[in-house]
Design a protein around this motif. Structure first.
Motif, PDB file in Angstrom:
ATOM      1  N   SER A  38     -46.062 -21.132  -2.945  1.00 17.29           N
ATOM      2  CA  SER A  38     -45.070 -20.054  -3.113  1.00 17.29           C
ATOM      3  C   SER A  38     -45.217 -19.371  -4.470  1.00 17.29           C
ATOM      4  O   SER A  38     -44.957 -18.165  -4.591  1.00 17.29           O
ATOM      5  CB  SER A  38     -43.650 -20.603  -2.947  1.00 17.29           C
ATOM      6  OG  SER A  38     -43.454 -20.995  -1.614  1.00 17.29           O
ATOM      7  N   ASP A  85     -44.964 -16.299   3.801  1.00 17.66           N
ATOM      8  CA  ASP A  85     -44.802 -17.627   3.193  1.00 17.66           C
ATOM      9  C   ASP A  85     -44.016 -18.535   4.134  1.00 17.66           C
ATOM     10  O   ASP A  85     -42.805 -18.435   4.240  1.00 17.66           O
ATOM     11  CB  ASP A  85     -44.082 -17.499   1.844  1.00 17.66           C
ATOM     12  CG  ASP A  85     -44.107 -18.809   1.055  1.00 17.66           C
ATOM     13  OD1 ASP A  85     -44.594 -19.826   1.587  1.00 17.66           O
ATOM     14  OD2 ASP A  85     -43.631 -18.805  -0.097  1.00 17.66           O
ATOM     15  N   GLU A  86     -44.705 -19.427   4.820  1.00 15.82           N
ATOM     16  CA  GLU A  86     -44.134 -20.368   5.777  1.00 15.82           C
ATOM     17  C   GLU A  86     -43.193 -19.665   6.772  1.00 15.82           C
ATOM     18  O   GLU A  86     -42.052 -20.103   6.966  1.00 15.82           O
ATOM     19  CB  GLU A  86     -43.368 -21.489   5.040  1.00 15.82           C
ATOM     20  CG  GLU A  86     -44.187 -22.122   3.921  1.00 15.82           C
ATOM     21  CD  GLU A  86     -44.433 -23.609   4.100  1.00 15.82           C
ATOM     22  OE1 GLU A  86     -44.290 -24.098   5.229  1.00 15.82           O
ATOM     23  OE2 GLU A  86     -44.804 -24.248   3.113  1.00 15.82           O
TER      24      GLU A  86
HETATM   25 MG   LIG Z   1     -43.234 -22.868  -0.744  1.00 15.53          MG
END
Ligand SMILES: [Mg+2]
Ligand SMILES: Nc1ncnc2c1ncn2[C@@H]1O[C@H](COP(=O)(O)OP(=O)(O)O)[C@@H](O)[C@H]1O
Length: 262
Positions: free
Chosen positions: A51, A172-173
């Motif tokens: 991240s 991101d995810e």
């Molecule tokens: Mg992360």
């Protein structure tokens, strides 16, 4: 001259937080490039720096040392950067305001554009974007974020991307809070964004099985560094690094079938 097919170029990019015994090296001497139209996955366990790297790509964080370039130059104008590089985060509810309807927020997203399309064109692009993620526009008419499920909201975030058509998507995810069925849909939408709009996509996940399924290239991260990178077949089927092997062992059974199809 800089090779313009390279969108992102990291050169010895390091990102450090805190001091003394609180010092954390979140990114450690990263050097890599991401070319236009690629789907690159960043894969690694929790806390490995994924991240933080996403934030550097969005220019929300600057590296402590080294360089991080977009199209060969340092990122200076944040608004210009966000016109081209847009995120989809893990928690879609945090990206929408609870007090406005979803449709009004999809429309106001066009405010970032240099030349704003006409009202009619915006309505049309929002409708098209909703259909791209298999939502009938009337389904969400007048609805607020709290009236939708997490999976539907994740699709709304992707609809925003289909509507705005940025050059680069940093995801991101995006599938970590949804069930397996929605997850498969989201992966298909990512591939559709690349195929139909030529988008460059950075897909961040802790699940190397998902990365294998969608990417052109996989970068495996551990402790802020890249420990292995290459074509999905090489990284996932013939891993060389012990951390890659561990990630392969951690793939949930439900995603394992993708690997075993090969
Ligand atoms: Mg992360
Ligand atoms: N703003 C911050 N201040 C201090 N430490 C941070 C900050 N953001 C991230 N970190 C630390 O950097 C490391 C990498 O975090 P992160 O990139 O969020 O991991 P992940 O791979 O799970 O996304 C972690 O040790 C995290 O605690």
């Amino acid at each position: 001259m800089h090779d313009t097919s390279k969108l992102f170029s990291a050169r010895n990019c390091t990102c450090v937080f805190g001091h003394g015994k609180h010092r954390v090296t979140a990114l450690n001497d990263l050097t890599f490039d991401i070319a236009e139209h690629e789907i690159v996955s960043l894969v690694g366990g929790s806390g490995c720096g994924k991240s933080v790297l996403a934030k550097v790509m969005l220019n929300l964080l600057k590296p402590t040392s080294g360089f991080f370039l977009y199209k060969g130059t340092a990122i200076t104008d944040q608004r210009n950067h966000w016109r081209e590089v847009q995120p989809v985060f893990q928690d879609p509810f945090s990206c929408f305001n609870q007090f406005f309807t979803i449709r009004s927020q999809l429309k106001s997203a066009f405010g970032i554009m240099k030349v704003k399309p006409s009202t009619g064109e915006i309505e049309e692009r929002v409708d098209r974007a909703l259909r791209a993620v298999n939502i009938v526009p009337s389904e969400i008419e007048g609805k607020y974020p709290f009236e939708l499920s997490g999976g539907q909201m994740q699709r709304m975030l992707l609809a925003r991307i289909f509507a705005l058509r940025p050059k680069v998507l940093i995801a991101d995810e995006p599938t970590s809070m949804v069930d397996a069925c929605v997850r498969a849909n989201i992966l298909d939408y990512l591939m559709k964004l690349k195929k139909e709009l030529g988008m460059t996509i950075v897909f961040i996940t802790h699940d190397i099985g998902l990365a294998y399924y969608v990417s052109d290239r996989i970068l495996v991260m551990h402790n802020g560094g890249i420990v292995e990178q290459g074509a999905p077949d090489d990284v996932a089927l013939r891993p060389k690094n012990e951390h890659t092997v561990r990630l392969l062992e951690d793939i949930p059974d439900i995603n394992r079938e993708w690997l075993e199809k090969k």
